[in-house]
Motif scaffolding. Sequence first.
Motif, PDB file in Angstrom:
ATOM      1  N   THR A  21      30.674  41.201  30.481  1.00  0.00           N
ATOM      2  CA  THR A  21      31.953  40.415  30.453  1.00  0.00           C
ATOM      3  C   THR A  21      32.189  40.158  28.948  1.00  0.00           C
ATOM      4  O   THR A  21      33.500  40.237  28.372  1.00  0.00           O
ATOM      5  CB  THR A  21      31.771  39.034  31.089  1.00  0.00           C
ATOM      6  N   THR A  22      31.201  39.878  28.106  1.00  0.00           N
ATOM      7  CA  THR A  22      31.534  39.591  26.729  1.00  0.00           C
ATOM      8  C   THR A  22      32.227  40.687  26.002  1.00  0.00           C
ATOM      9  O   THR A  22      33.099  40.812  25.286  1.00  0.00           O
ATOM     10  CB  THR A  22      30.355  39.222  25.936  1.00  0.00           C
ATOM     11  N   THR A  49      31.324  43.979  34.613  1.00  0.00           N
ATOM     12  CA  THR A  49      32.928  44.130  34.797  1.00  0.00           C
ATOM     13  C   THR A  49      33.273  45.525  34.877  1.00  0.00           C
ATOM     14  O   THR A  49      32.751  46.384  34.139  1.00  0.00           O
ATOM     15  CB  THR A  49      33.579  43.266  33.965  1.00  0.00           C
ATOM     16  N   LEU A  50      34.239  45.801  35.586  1.00  0.00           N
ATOM     17  CA  LEU A  50      34.736  47.087  35.668  1.00  0.00           C
ATOM     18  C   LEU A  50      35.702  47.013  34.148  1.00  0.00           C
ATOM     19  O   LEU A  50      36.609  46.277  34.124  1.00  0.00           O
ATOM     20  CB  LEU A  50      35.543  47.189  36.660  1.00  0.00           C
ATOM     21  N   ALA A  87      23.433  47.893  25.805  1.00  0.00           N
ATOM     22  CA  ALA A  87      22.415  47.199  26.443  1.00  0.00           C
ATOM     23  C   ALA A  87      22.366  46.955  27.998  1.00  0.00           C
ATOM     24  O   ALA A  87      23.147  47.403  28.620  1.00  0.00           O
ATOM     25  CB  ALA A  87      22.773  45.630  25.912  1.00  0.00           C
ATOM     26  N   PRO A  88      21.243  46.982  28.388  1.00  0.00           N
ATOM     27  CA  PRO A  88      21.199  46.736  29.911  1.00  0.00           C
ATOM     28  C   PRO A  88      22.206  46.039  30.670  1.00  0.00           C
ATOM     29  O   PRO A  88      22.548  45.016  30.108  1.00  0.00           O
ATOM     30  CB  PRO A  88      19.943  46.380  30.354  1.00  0.00           C
ATOM     31  N   LEU A  89      22.793  46.453  31.876  1.00  0.00           N
ATOM     32  CA  LEU A  89      23.772  45.838  32.427  1.00  0.00           C
ATOM     33  C   LEU A  89      23.150  44.799  33.846  1.00  0.00           C
ATOM     34  O   LEU A  89      22.788  45.566  34.642  1.00  0.00           O
ATOM     35  CB  LEU A  89      24.781  46.635  33.282  1.00  0.00           C
ATOM     36  N   PRO A  90      22.943  43.527  33.581  1.00  0.00           N
ATOM     37  CA  PRO A  90      22.527  42.686  34.649  1.00  0.00           C
ATOM     38  C   PRO A  90      23.426  42.604  35.831  1.00  0.00           C
ATOM     39  O   PRO A  90      24.779  42.777  35.513  1.00  0.00           O
ATOM     40  CB  PRO A  90      22.199  41.196  33.990  1.00  0.00           C
ATOM     41  N   THR A 138      23.302  55.069  33.286  1.00  0.00           N
ATOM     42  CA  THR A 138      22.038  54.674  33.033  1.00  0.00           C
ATOM     43  C   THR A 138      22.020  53.079  33.158  1.00  0.00           C
ATOM     44  O   THR A 138      21.009  52.540  32.279  1.00  0.00           O
ATOM     45  CB  THR A 138      21.147  55.235  31.755  1.00  0.00           C
ATOM     46  N   ARG A 139      22.573  52.405  33.710  1.00  0.00           N
ATOM     47  CA  ARG A 139      22.715  50.886  33.884  1.00  0.00           C
ATOM     48  C   ARG A 139      22.775  50.299  32.588  1.00  0.00           C
ATOM     49  O   ARG A 139      22.288  49.285  32.104  1.00  0.00           O
ATOM     50  CB  ARG A 139      21.220  50.499  34.372  1.00  0.00           C
ATOM     51  N   ARG A 140      23.628  50.914  31.664  1.00  0.00           N
ATOM     52  CA  ARG A 140      24.109  50.400  30.247  1.00  0.00           C
ATOM     53  C   ARG A 140      25.405  50.125  30.107  1.00  0.00           C
ATOM     54  O   ARG A 140      26.200  50.781  30.644  1.00  0.00           O
ATOM     55  CB  ARG A 140      23.381  51.279  29.463  1.00  0.00           C
ATOM     56  N   CYS A 141      25.680  48.962  29.438  1.00  0.00           N
ATOM     57  CA  CYS A 141      27.005  48.908  29.232  1.00  0.00           C
ATOM     58  C   CYS A 141      27.788  50.020  28.220  1.00  0.00           C
ATOM     59  O   CYS A 141      26.990  50.502  27.385  1.00  0.00           O
ATOM     60  CB  CYS A 141      26.980  47.474  28.204  1.00  0.00           C
ATOM     61  N   ILE A 142      29.005  50.255  28.555  1.00  0.00           N
ATOM     62  CA  ILE A 142      29.805  51.344  27.685  1.00  0.00           C
ATOM     63  C   ILE A 142      29.826  51.027  26.371  1.00  0.00           C
ATOM     64  O   ILE A 142      29.882  51.931  25.633  1.00  0.00           O
ATOM     65  CB  ILE A 142      30.950  51.763  28.696  1.00  0.00           C
ATOM     66  N   TRP A 143      30.193  49.916  25.950  1.00  0.00           N
ATOM     67  CA  TRP A 143      30.314  49.489  24.604  1.00  0.00           C
ATOM     68  C   TRP A 143      29.180  49.157  23.875  1.00  0.00           C
ATOM     69  O   TRP A 143      28.818  49.697  22.739  1.00  0.00           O
ATOM     70  CB  TRP A 143      31.134  48.170  24.537  1.00  0.00           C
TER      71      TRP A 143
END
Length: 165
Positions: free
Chosen positions: A107-108, A78-79, A70-73, A62-67
């Motif tokens: 990335t962070t 990153t993979l 938060a939304p992923l721009p 759902t366009r969110r970071c796995i960790w």
Amino acid sequence: MLITFDHQWAQWTATTRTWNQFLHERCAHGELDWIRIIQQEPAYTRDHIPRLVKNALRTIQTRRCIWCHAPLPLNDTTLEHVIPLASPVWDTMFSLERLLSLRLAHTTCNLAYAQWRREYPHRAKRSDTARLRRIRHVLRTDEDQIAWRAWLTTRYPETLMHPSL
């Protein structure tokens, strides 16, 4: 946003199921690009993510970071090899399991995860083993996945783990 371990584990399981179902549907309909993707070794780098994989993971997550969730721009994605190529667990995985362990991250967040792995190698290995067990559990137990596993085993035996696992 503080994410609890239980929430993180539930999120991992849910995205693994959704990712697996997505792959099942595409391959069952004979989509050759996806069949090729599950057959190859997904040792992708952040600079080389097949567009199909990246777009599918964006939707599944759902366009969110796995960790951090938060939304992923588009410019900061990153993979994430949640079970990294350098992990001893990676060598015990079949190509479908490796593909199912991929997620997208900031990335962070990716760098923070890598740092955590360096600081706590024993915990990281336990985490890798637990995540692989969860992937295998999903593949063995989901009702729809039983047919998927049979389909894969018949056509592409190298993509799936030994049935006894």
